[in-house]
Motif scaffolding. Structure first.
Motif, PDB file in Angstrom:
ATOM      1  N   LYS A 836      47.745  28.357  30.760  1.00  0.00           N
ATOM      2  CA  LYS A 836      48.445  29.206  31.716  1.00  0.00           C
ATOM      3  C   LYS A 836      49.672  29.864  31.067  1.00  0.00           C
ATOM      4  CE  LYS A 836      47.039  26.470  35.752  1.00  0.00           C
ATOM      5  NZ  LYS A 836      47.515  25.678  36.895  1.00  0.00           N
ATOM      6  N   GLU A 837      50.338  29.114  30.184  1.00  0.00           N
ATOM      7  CA  GLU A 837      51.474  29.710  29.473  1.00  0.00           C
ATOM      8  C   GLU A 837      51.014  30.870  28.591  1.00  0.00           C
ATOM      9  OE1 GLU A 837      54.662  29.283  29.603  1.00  0.00           O
ATOM     10  OE2 GLU A 837      54.617  27.687  31.089  1.00  0.00           O
ATOM     11  N   VAL A 838      49.808  30.744  28.036  1.00  0.00           N
ATOM     12  CA  VAL A 838      49.272  31.840  27.225  1.00  0.00           C
ATOM     13  C   VAL A 838      49.120  33.090  28.063  1.00  0.00           C
ATOM     14  CG1 VAL A 838      47.262  32.630  25.935  1.00  0.00           C
ATOM     15  CG2 VAL A 838      48.135  30.324  25.573  1.00  0.00           C
ATOM     16  N   MET A 839      48.556  32.951  29.273  1.00  0.00           N
ATOM     17  CA  MET A 839      48.352  34.118  30.139  1.00  0.00           C
ATOM     18  C   MET A 839      49.686  34.682  30.625  1.00  0.00           C
ATOM     19  SD  MET A 839      45.232  34.468  29.803  1.00  0.00           S
ATOM     20  CE  MET A 839      45.249  35.947  30.782  1.00  0.00           C
ATOM     21  N   ARG A 840      50.626  33.793  30.931  1.00  0.00           N
ATOM     22  CA  ARG A 840      51.932  34.286  31.374  1.00  0.00           C
ATOM     23  C   ARG A 840      52.634  35.055  30.239  1.00  0.00           C
ATOM     24  NH1 ARG A 840      52.233  29.455  34.621  1.00  0.00           N
ATOM     25  NH2 ARG A 840      53.044  28.255  32.868  1.00  0.00           N
ATOM     26  N   CYS A 841      52.520  34.515  29.045  1.00  0.00           N
ATOM     27  CA  CYS A 841      53.122  35.225  27.899  1.00  0.00           C
ATOM     28  C   CYS A 841      52.425  36.558  27.664  1.00  0.00           C
ATOM     29  CB  CYS A 841      53.024  34.357  26.647  1.00  0.00           C
ATOM     30  SG  CYS A 841      54.068  32.871  26.688  1.00  0.00           S
ATOM     31  N   LEU A 842      51.100  36.607  27.873  1.00  0.00           N
ATOM     32  CA  LEU A 842      50.380  37.864  27.691  1.00  0.00           C
ATOM     33  C   LEU A 842      50.836  38.901  28.709  1.00  0.00           C
ATOM     34  CD1 LEU A 842      48.167  39.403  26.189  1.00  0.00           C
ATOM     35  CD2 LEU A 842      46.532  38.539  27.874  1.00  0.00           C
ATOM     36  N   GLU A 843      51.038  38.471  29.950  1.00  0.00           N
ATOM     37  CA  GLU A 843      51.523  39.408  30.969  1.00  0.00           C
ATOM     38  C   GLU A 843      52.913  39.920  30.619  1.00  0.00           C
ATOM     39  OE1 GLU A 843      51.362  37.431  34.675  1.00  0.00           O
ATOM     40  OE2 GLU A 843      49.168  37.286  34.752  1.00  0.00           O
ATOM     41  N   ARG A 844      53.723  39.066  29.970  1.00  0.00           N
ATOM     42  CA  ARG A 844      55.086  39.450  29.663  1.00  0.00           C
ATOM     43  C   ARG A 844      55.164  40.358  28.435  1.00  0.00           C
ATOM     44  NH1 ARG A 844      57.044  34.443  30.666  1.00  0.00           N
ATOM     45  NH2 ARG A 844      57.116  33.870  28.476  1.00  0.00           N
ATOM     46  N   TYR A 845      54.346  40.069  27.416  1.00  0.00           N
ATOM     47  CA  TYR A 845      54.460  40.808  26.172  1.00  0.00           C
ATOM     48  C   TYR A 845      53.371  41.850  25.988  1.00  0.00           C
ATOM     49  CZ  TYR A 845      56.601  36.211  25.305  1.00  0.00           C
ATOM     50  OH  TYR A 845      57.302  35.047  25.408  1.00  0.00           O
ATOM     51  N   GLY A 846      52.256  41.730  26.727  1.00  0.00           N
ATOM     52  CA  GLY A 846      51.093  42.549  26.424  1.00  0.00           C
ATOM     53  C   GLY A 846      51.307  44.031  26.583  1.00  0.00           C
ATOM     54  N   GLU A 847      52.143  44.433  27.530  1.00  0.00           N
ATOM     55  CA  GLU A 847      52.333  45.867  27.763  1.00  0.00           C
ATOM     56  C   GLU A 847      52.931  46.566  26.547  1.00  0.00           C
ATOM     57  OE1 GLU A 847      54.523  48.832  30.992  1.00  0.00           O
ATOM     58  OE2 GLU A 847      54.602  46.652  31.247  1.00  0.00           O
ATOM     59  N   GLU A 848      53.897  45.929  25.883  1.00  0.00           N
ATOM     60  CA  GLU A 848      54.532  46.538  24.710  1.00  0.00           C
ATOM     61  C   GLU A 848      53.829  46.152  23.415  1.00  0.00           C
ATOM     62  OE1 GLU A 848      58.614  45.541  24.654  1.00  0.00           O
ATOM     63  OE2 GLU A 848      59.090  46.586  26.526  1.00  0.00           O
ATOM     64  N   HIS A 849      53.026  45.117  23.448  1.00  0.00           N
ATOM     65  CA  HIS A 849      52.337  44.659  22.245  1.00  0.00           C
ATOM     66  C   HIS A 849      50.861  44.475  22.559  1.00  0.00           C
ATOM     67  CE1 HIS A 849      56.269  43.912  20.392  1.00  0.00           C
ATOM     68  NE2 HIS A 849      56.624  43.414  21.577  1.00  0.00           N
ATOM     69  N   PRO A 850      50.084  45.545  22.632  1.00  0.00           N
ATOM     70  CA  PRO A 850      48.667  45.450  23.024  1.00  0.00           C
ATOM     71  C   PRO A 850      47.819  44.700  22.021  1.00  0.00           C
ATOM     72  CG  PRO A 850      49.225  47.678  22.299  1.00  0.00           C
ATOM     73  CD  PRO A 850      50.512  46.950  22.410  1.00  0.00           C
ATOM     74  N   HIS A 851      48.306  44.506  20.775  1.00  0.00           N
ATOM     75  CA  HIS A 851      47.489  43.783  19.807  1.00  0.00           C
ATOM     76  C   HIS A 851      47.315  42.318  20.171  1.00  0.00           C
ATOM     77  CE1 HIS A 851      51.602  42.845  18.542  1.00  0.00           C
ATOM     78  NE2 HIS A 851      51.099  41.762  17.968  1.00  0.00           N
ATOM     79  N   ASP A 872      38.461  34.804  35.749  1.00  0.00           N
ATOM     80  CA  ASP A 872      39.211  35.949  36.294  1.00  0.00           C
ATOM     81  C   ASP A 872      40.159  36.539  35.247  1.00  0.00           C
ATOM     82  OD1 ASP A 872      37.911  35.486  38.666  1.00  0.00           O
ATOM     83  OD2 ASP A 872      39.567  34.319  39.539  1.00  0.00           O
ATOM     84  N   ASP A 873      40.799  35.650  34.476  1.00  0.00           N
ATOM     85  CA  ASP A 873      41.703  36.147  33.431  1.00  0.00           C
ATOM     86  C   ASP A 873      40.939  36.924  32.376  1.00  0.00           C
ATOM     87  OD1 ASP A 873      43.839  34.922  34.681  1.00  0.00           O
ATOM     88  OD2 ASP A 873      43.600  33.048  33.573  1.00  0.00           O
ATOM     89  N   LEU A 874      39.692  36.491  32.070  1.00  0.00           N
ATOM     90  CA  LEU A 874      38.889  37.210  31.101  1.00  0.00           C
ATOM     91  C   LEU A 874      38.568  38.615  31.593  1.00  0.00           C
ATOM     92  CD1 LEU A 874      37.236  37.328  28.501  1.00  0.00           C
ATOM     93  CD2 LEU A 874      35.329  36.287  29.747  1.00  0.00           C
ATOM     94  N   ALA A 875      38.233  38.718  32.901  1.00  0.00           N
ATOM     95  CA  ALA A 875      37.945  40.040  33.462  1.00  0.00           C
ATOM     96  C   ALA A 875      39.172  40.947  33.378  1.00  0.00           C
ATOM     97  CB  ALA A 875      37.469  39.899  34.908  1.00  0.00           C
ATOM     98  N   LYS A 876      40.353  40.376  33.647  1.00  0.00           N
ATOM     99  CA  LYS A 876      41.575  41.176  33.563  1.00  0.00           C
ATOM    100  C   LYS A 876      41.832  41.640  32.127  1.00  0.00           C
ATOM    101  CE  LYS A 876      43.900  38.873  37.450  1.00  0.00           C
ATOM    102  NZ  LYS A 876      45.060  38.033  37.837  1.00  0.00           N
ATOM    103  N   VAL A 877      41.589  40.751  31.179  1.00  0.00           N
ATOM    104  CA  VAL A 877      41.817  41.117  29.772  1.00  0.00           C
ATOM    105  C   VAL A 877      40.865  42.229  29.351  1.00  0.00           C
ATOM    106  CG1 VAL A 877      41.656  40.277  27.410  1.00  0.00           C
ATOM    107  CG2 VAL A 877      42.767  38.876  29.139  1.00  0.00           C
ATOM    108  N   LEU A 878      39.573  42.098  29.758  1.00  0.00           N
ATOM    109  CA  LEU A 878      38.611  43.138  29.417  1.00  0.00           C
ATOM    110  C   LEU A 878      38.972  44.458  30.067  1.00  0.00           C
ATOM    111  CD1 LEU A 878      35.272  41.138  29.635  1.00  0.00           C
ATOM    112  CD2 LEU A 878      36.387  41.980  27.574  1.00  0.00           C
ATOM    113  N   LYS A 879      39.481  44.401  31.278  1.00  0.00           N
ATOM    114  CA  LYS A 879      39.868  45.627  31.979  1.00  0.00           C
ATOM    115  C   LYS A 879      41.009  46.346  31.251  1.00  0.00           C
ATOM    116  CE  LYS A 879      41.440  47.352  36.470  1.00  0.00           C
ATOM    117  NZ  LYS A 879      41.858  46.979  37.848  1.00  0.00           N
TER     118      LYS A 879
END
Length: 1050
Positions: A836-851, A872-879
Motif C-alpha cells: 500500500k505504501e508503494v501505491m501511495r508513493c506512486l500517487e504522490r510522485y507518479g505525476e512528476e515522475h512517470p518513469h 484495481d491498482d493494476l487497472a489504474k496503472v495501465l490506464k
C-alpha cells in the motif's frame, strides 16, 4: 635662441655640494679634452655600457671608449649615414641609424664579445624599421635588461615592440634579417613618442611593463605576465618633451620632468610629484640620483636659483653668454646633491664608472665625482640634518653599525640641546652597536634618571643586559623609592628571547628561569607558590595543570578559565575538558557553551544550563561522531608557550612609562576586575572557537553533550527543534563563513546521531526513545538546518530509522529508491502495508515522475498473491500508462507476459481497446496515403502536359487576376492559368504574383530541410527520443534521399 630662466618661486630644496667638478683631459694631450669628443657637433649619440662609453658620430661610426676615453674599438656601423640611438645589454649593442640610399631607418645588432682582428664587433642582425609606407624618424628606444624586448618610438606616435629578441640573437642563425616581426603596441598620430622605458619584473610584481611617454600623457603597456597584450592604458595625464622622461634607478617608475614640477609615474597610476620650477632640456639617472639639464639661458642676478646668481657674481661679463644649469637630485630623500652651471650649453650627460660626465657644446668634458659617504655625512652633521643623513644611509644600504652611529650622533646633538627624551629615543636605536656605558654615563644625573630607566628596561627587553645593568636598574628603583616598581621588576619584568627576536616569533622571558621555579615548587609540594608564579606570568597551562592534576581544585580552575576569556580558555579546555567534566559536569558544560557562543568577556559566575543535565554512565564506544574532530584537528597550545589572553589591552605601554605600569599593561594578573576585562573594544567580526574540538571531552557524558550541542545551536545560530529563538542570535557576524558552516553542520550531524543512538538504546525508557525519534524526524524535516544528507542516510540506514530514511530519499529526489525500499519490505514480509505504501508513493510522485509506473507495473505483476490484492491498482496503472503514453503497448504486453502471473482476461478490455485504436490509426493512414497518391498523380500529369511541346496550351481566361478587369492587349499569361494586364505586373516580375508566395514557402521549407539534413547530430538525437517517427520524418524531409546518401558516402 636662449630661453630666459624662470623667476617663479618654488618650494626650497635642501641643497648640498656632494659632487666635485673635475675636467677630463686627453691621455696624450693634457691641455685639452679627449680628442674623440672635441667636436661635439659630430657626436650623434652616446650610451653607457658594461664595457665602456659608446660614442656614435654623424659619419655612421661607433667608438667604444675606456676610462681614459681612448678608443678600444671603432667601426662603421651605418655606411654613409649616422647613428641616432644606441643601447647595450649583456654584451649586445643595438644601434639605429640612417644610411645613404635607404629610405627607412636601419636596426642593427652587434656582438661586442665577438670582435675580429681589426677590433670590429660581429654584426648579428640587420633589418629595416618599416612600420608603414611612409618613413618616420625614430624618437627614442628602450631595451629590457634581459635583452628579451626592444621598444622603438617614432615621431608619428607609433611604438614598435620586438619580442624574444634574445632568442633571435643567440639562436645561431646566420641570417641577418632573422628577427621577430615587430608589433605595433601604440598609435597616436597627434602625440609623438618622447620617452620609453621598461619596468622590470620584481617578486611582488612579476609582470614586465613598458612605459610610453608622449607629449601629452604617459601610458603603460603590459608586455608579459597574466593579462599581457592588451591596449596601452593611460597612467598619467601629463606628458613630457623629448629627452625629459627616464626610468628611475630601480627601473620601477618613470620620472617625467616638466617646467612646473617633477612627476613620478607608476605602472597603474601617477606617483608622487616634486615641485621644481624652471625649463628642463633633458633628464638622466645616475645611481640613485636624477640629473636635470636646463636649456641654455642668459644668467641674471635676479634669478630665482642661487646657483645662477652666484655664477653672475663670479663672472662679471657673464650677462651676454648663454649658460646651462645642471642639477643632481635625490628624489627619495628630497635634496639637491649638486647644482652647477656650464657655459656654451650641455651636449651630452653620461653616467659611467660611478661618475657623471658632462660634454659641453664647446667640446669640453667634465666629470662630477661623488664625495665619499663620510664627507657627505659630515656636511649633513654640520648643518644638523640628521634625519636626512638617516634617509641617505637607508638609500645607500649602509651597514647597521653605520646607521647606529648616525643615531648616536643624532642623540648627542639632541642631548646637547637638552631634549633628553628625544635623545633617548635615538640612543635606543643604537643598542647592540654602541656600548651601553656610553649612554648610561650621560643619564646618571638624578634629573634624567627616568630616561635611564627607559634605556635599562630596553636592554632587558632585548636580552642584552648583564648583571651589572640589572643591578643598576634595581638601584635606580631604590633611589627613586619606588617600591611598587621594584617589586614589579622582581616578579614581572620580562625580556625578549634573543634566539627568536629575529624570526618574528619572539616571546617574553624572566631574568630568571620561570620553568625551573615552577617545577621546583611543584616537586616540593608548594602548589600555592607555583600557581602564583604561573598565574602571574600567564603560564595558563602550568597553572591549570597544578590546579587540576596536583591540587584537584577544579572550581578554581574553572573560575580561572572564565577570567582568561574565550581565546585562552579555548585551548586549555581542549586539553583538560574531560577531567573537568568528570568532576564538574554541569559547570564545565555551561563554560563550554559560553565559550562557543559568547563574543564578549565571559561572566565570572556561571549560570547552570536551562535544561536539566543528568550524569551519564561511562559506557560503550558509541561516539562515532568523533571522526569529525579527527577530520579537522584544532592545534593546542604548547605547555611552555603562554596562551593569548583576551584580558590584554590592544596597546602596549609606552617605553617612557614606569616599569610597573608597563608590566601591568602587558601582562595583567588574572585577578583583574570585570571592568578591566570589558574595556576591550569588541571587533566587528569575530572568530568563535569551533565546537568540534570539544566533542572528545564528552566521552561518557552523552546527555551533557546533547545539552551542549542544543544550546550552542540555539544561541549561536538561532536554531532549535522546539521552534525559532525568542531573541536575536548572540554576537557579531563570523569572521570565516565557511568554517562557521562546517561547525553548524557538524553540530547537527552529531545531534542526529545522538538522537538515533538514544532511540535504540535498550536501557532508555520508552518515552525517552519516542522523544528521541521525534526529535530526529523533526531535525530531518527542518529544511533550514544544514544536515549532511549522505551522513544522515548512513545513520538512518544503520539505525533502521525508516521515517528518516524515506524522508531523506524524498528530499534528494530518490523516489525510485523509496519505491524499491517498500517493494523490498513487501518481498521480505517485514511490513504488511508495504504494498500500500508503494501505491501511495506512486500517487504522490507518479505525476512528476512517470518513469515510476513501469517499475510499479512490474512489482504488481511479480506474484499471484500480490496481483490478487491489487487488481484495481493494476487497472489504474495501465490506464495512466495508456493515457500518458508512458510505455508502448508492446512493452506493456512484454511486462505482463514475462511470467504466468497476469491472465489475458484480466487485461482483455485494455488489449481490445489498444487493438481498436491501432486499426483506426491504420485505416486513417491508408486513407491519407490514397489521397496523397491521387494528388501526386494529378500533379505529375499536369507537369507532363506543361512540358510536352507538341500540345500547346490554350488560355481561356478573360479577366485580369489582379484588377479583375476585362483582359486586353498587351496581356501576360502564366502556365498556372492566371492572366494579367501587362500594366498590372511589375517591370521585372517573371513569376505569377499569386503563386509566387506559395512557391516561396515551399522553397523555404525545402531549403530548411536541406539544412537540417546536414545536421546529423540533431537527427540522431531526434531518433533517440522519438524512434521510428523520427526516421519517418527524416524520409519526408529528404534526409535519406539516394543522392544525399551518395554524397555522404563519397
Amino acid at each position: 635662441m636662449a630661453v630666459q630662466a624662470s623667476t617663479a618661486s618654488a618650494p626650497a630644496w635642501h641643497q648640498f655640494t656632494f659632487f666635485d667638478v673635475a675636467p677630463v683631459r686627453d691621455a696624450h694631450d693634457l691641455a685639452g679634452s679627449p680628442h674623440i669628443l672635441r667636436s661635439p657637433t659630430d657626436v650623434s649619440a652616446v650610451a653607457s655600457s658594461a664595457l665602456g662609453v659608446l660614442v656614435a658620430d654623424t659619419h655612421g661610426s661607433v667608438h667604444l671608449l675606456d676610462r681614459e676615453f681612448e678608443a678600444r674599438a671603432s667601426w662603421v656601423a651605418h655606411v654613409g649615414g649616422r647613428v641616432t640611438h644606441m643601447a647595450e645589454r649583456r654584451g649586445v649593442l643595438v644601434t639605429l641609424g640612417e644610411e645613404d640610399g635607404v629610405r627607412y631607418p636601419l636596426l642593427k645588432i652587434w656582438s661586442l664579445d665577438r670582435m675580429d682582428k681589426n677590433g670590429v664587433p660581429a654584426l648579428v642582425r640587420s633589418t629595416k624599421v618599416q612600420p608603414s609606407n611612409r618613413p618616420h624618424p625614430i624618437s627614442c628606444i628602450a631595451l629590457s635588461e634581459t635583452l628579451s624586448f626592444l621598444a622603438i618610438g617614432l615621431g608619428d606616435g607609433t611604438v614598435l615592440l620586438y619580442r624574444h629578441l634574445d632568442q633571435s640573437v643567440f639562436s645561431g642563425s646566420t641570417s641577418l634579417t632573422a628577427l621577430p616581426k615587430p608589433r605595433v603596441v601604440h598609435e597616436a598620430p597627434t602625440e609623438p613618442v618622447t620617452g620609453l622605458g621598461f619596468r622590470e619584473p620584481a617578486p611582488d610584481a612579476p609582470a614586465l611593463h613598458l612605459f610610453i611617454a608622449t607629449t601629452g600623457r604617459v601610458l603603460t603597456y603590459q608586455v608579459s605576465g597574466k593579462g599581457a597584450g592588451g591596449a596601452a592604458a593611460e597612467a598619467m595625464d601629463v606628458g613630457a618633451g623629448l629627452g625629459c622622461a627616464v626610468m628611475d634607478w630601480r627601473a620601477r617608475n618613470m620620472v617625467v620632468a616638466r617646467d612646473e614640477a617633477i612627476y613620478v609615474c607608476g605602472a597603474e597610476a601617477r606617483g608622487p610629484s616634486f615641485a621644481y620650477e624652471g625649463p628642463k632640456l633633458s633628464v638622466h639617472t645616475h645611481l640613485n640620483y636624477l640629473v636635470i639639464v636646463s636649456p641654455p639661458f642668459i644668467p641674471s642676478a635676479t634669478s630665482a636659483f642661487p646657483t645662477v646668481r652666484n655664477f653672475v657674481a663670479r663672472n662679471v661679463s657673464a650677462g651676454s653668454a648663454d649658460i646651462t644649469k645642471v642639477a643632481v637630485f635625490d628624489l627619495e630623500n628630497k635634496f639637491v646633491a649638486y647644482s652647477g652651471t656650464f657655459q656654451e650649453g650641455v651636449r651630452e650627460v653620461i653616467s659611467q664608472w660611478d661618475q657623471i660626465y658632462i660634454l659641453s657644446n664647446d667640446g669640453k668634458l667634465q666629470s662630477l665625482q661623488e664625495k665619499p659617504t663620510s664627507a657627505k655625512l659630515d656636511m649633513l652633521y654640520r648643518r644638523s640634518f640628521f634625519p636626512l643623513a638617516l634617509g641617505m644611509a637607508r638609500t645607500q644600504n649602509m651597514s647597521e653599525s653605520s646607521v647606529a652611529d648616525i643615531h648616536r650622533q643624532y642623540g648627542d646633538h639632541l642631548y646637547t640641546k637638552g631634549e633628553y627624551d628625544s635623545a633617548m629615543q635615538q640612543y635606543l636605536q643604537t643598542i647592540g652597536h654602541v656600548q651601553p656605558s656610553y649612554v648610561i654615563r650621560k643619564f646618571l644625573d638624578a634629573q634624567r634618571i627616568h630616561n635611564l630607566v627607559t634605556y635599562l628596561q630596553e636592554l632587558h627587553s632585548l636580552g642584552v643586559a648583564n648583571s651589572d645593568h640589572t643591578t643598576l636598574l634595581l638601584n635606580t628603583y631604590t633611589k627613586l623609592k619606588d617600591v611598587a616598581r621594584l617589586d614589579s621588576f622582581i616578579k614581572t619584568e620580562s625580556r625578549r628571547s634573543a634566539g627568536e627576536a629575529g624570526s618574528g616569533s619572539a616571546k617574553d622571558e624572566l631574568p630568571f628561569d620561570l620553568d625551573t621555579a615552577i617545577r621546583v615548587c611543584r616537586q616540593a609540594g608548594y602548589f600555592e607558590h607555583a600557581s602564583y608564579l604561573a598565574k602571574r606570568w600567564e603560564r595558563h597551562e602550568d597553572y591549570l595543570r597544578i590546579q587540576i592534576e596536583d591540587a584537584g581544585n577544579f572550581k578554581d580552575a574553572l573560575a580561572y578559565l572564565r577570567r582568561l576569556g574565550s581565546e585562552a580558555a579555548e585551548h586549555s579546555l581542549a586539553r583538560y575538558g574531560r577531567a573537568m567534566l568528570q568532576s564538574l559536569p554541569d559547570e564545565t558544560t555551561q563554560l563550554l557553551i559560553d565559550i562557543c557562543t559568547s563574543t564578549g568577556p565571559l561572566t565570572f559566575d556561571p549560570e547552570l544550563p536551562t535544561s536539566p543535565i543528568k550524569q551519564a554512565n561511562t559506557g560503550a564506544s558509541y561516539l562515532s561522531y568523533l571522526a569529525l574532530n579527527r577530520a579537522a584537528p584544532t592545534p593546542t597550545t604548547p605547555i611552555d608557550a603562554p596562551a593569548p589572553s583576551s584580558a590584554k589591552p590592544a596597546d602596549q605601554a609606552s617605553r617612557h612609562g614606569s616599569t610597573h605600569e608597563g608590566s601591568r599593561a602587558s601582562t595583567p594578573p588574572p585577578t583583574s576586575t570585570v571592568s578591566v576585562l570589558t574595556a576591550k573594544p569588541r571587533p566587528a567580526a569575530v572568530k568563535r572557537p569551533s565546537p568540534r574540538q570539544y566533542f572528545a571531552n564528552f566521552v561518557g557524558h552523552r546527555d551533557h553533550l546533547v545539552t551542549f550541542l542544543e544550546v550552542v545551536a540555539l544561541r549561536r545560530w538561532g536554531q532549535s527543534l522546539d521552534g525559532p529563538a525568542d531573541g536575536p542570535v548572540e554576537g557579531e557576524p563570523p569572521a570565516d563563513d565557511e568554517a562557521e558552516q562546517r561547525d553548524q553542520a557538524a553540530v547537527w550531524n552529531t545531534l542526529l546521531e545522538l538522537y538515533l543512538t538514544q532511540a535504540e538504546s535498550a536501557a532508555a525508557p520508552v518515552q525517552v526513545k519516542a522523544r528521541a525519534r521525534e526529535k530526529a524526524l523533526k531535525l530531518l524535516k527542518d529544511g533550514s538546518i544544514p544536515v549532511d544528507s549522505t551522513h544522515a542516510l548512513i545513520l538512518c540506514s544503520t539505525r533502521g530509522f525508516t521515517p528518516g530514511l524515506v524522508l531523506l530519499w524524498e528530499r534528494l529526489g530518490m523516489y525510485e529508491d523509496v519505491l524499491r525500499f517498500w517493494m523490498e519490505r513487501d518481498k521480505t514480509g517485514g511490513d504488511a502495508d508495504a504494498a500500500k505504501e508503494v501505491m501511495r508513493c506512486l500517487e504522490r510522485y507518479g505525476e512528476e515522475h512517470p518513469h515510476l509506473y513501469p517499475l510499479v507495473l512490474r512489482f504488481l505483476t511479480s506474484s499471484p498473491e500480490l496481483m490478487s490484492r491489487h487488481q484495481d491498482d493494476l487497472a489504474k496503472v495501465l490506464k495512466v500508462i495508456d493515457e500518458e503514453s508512458i510505455m508502448p503497448p508492446l512493452a506493456v504486453v512484454q511486462v505482463l507476459s514475462r511470467n504466468g502471473v497476469t491472465s489475458v482476461g484480466l487485461v482483455k478490455e485494455w488489449l481490445l481497446s489498444r487493438i481498436r485504436e491501432a486499426r483506426e490509426e491504420i485505416q486513417t493512414d491508408q486513407q491519407l496515403i490514397s489521397s496523397y497518391r491521387l494528388e501526386s498523380e494529378a500533379k505529375l500529369k499536369q507537369v507532363e502536359d506543361l512540358s510536352d511541346p507538341d500540345h500547346p496550351r490554350v488560355f481561356h481566361v478573360t479577366q485580369c487576376s489582379t484588377c479583375g478587369g476585362q483582359l486586353d492587349l498587351p496581356s501576360v499569361h502564366f502556365m498556372c492559368n492566371h492572366s494579367y494586364h501587362q500594366r498590372c505586373l511589375g517591370e521585372h516580375d517573371t513569376e505569377c504574383p499569386q503563386c509566387a508566395r506559395a512557391h516561396g514557402i515551399i522553397r523555404e521549407i525545402r531549403r530548411n530541410n536541406e539544412q537540417l539534413a546536414d545536421q546529423h547530430d540533431v537527427f540522431l538525437s531526434d531518433v533517440r527520443e522519438n524512434g521510428f517517427s523520427a526516421v519517418a520524418a527524416g524520409f519526408s524531409r529528404g534526409v535519406l534521399n539516394e543522392h544525399r546518401l551518395g554524397t555522404s558516402t563519397a
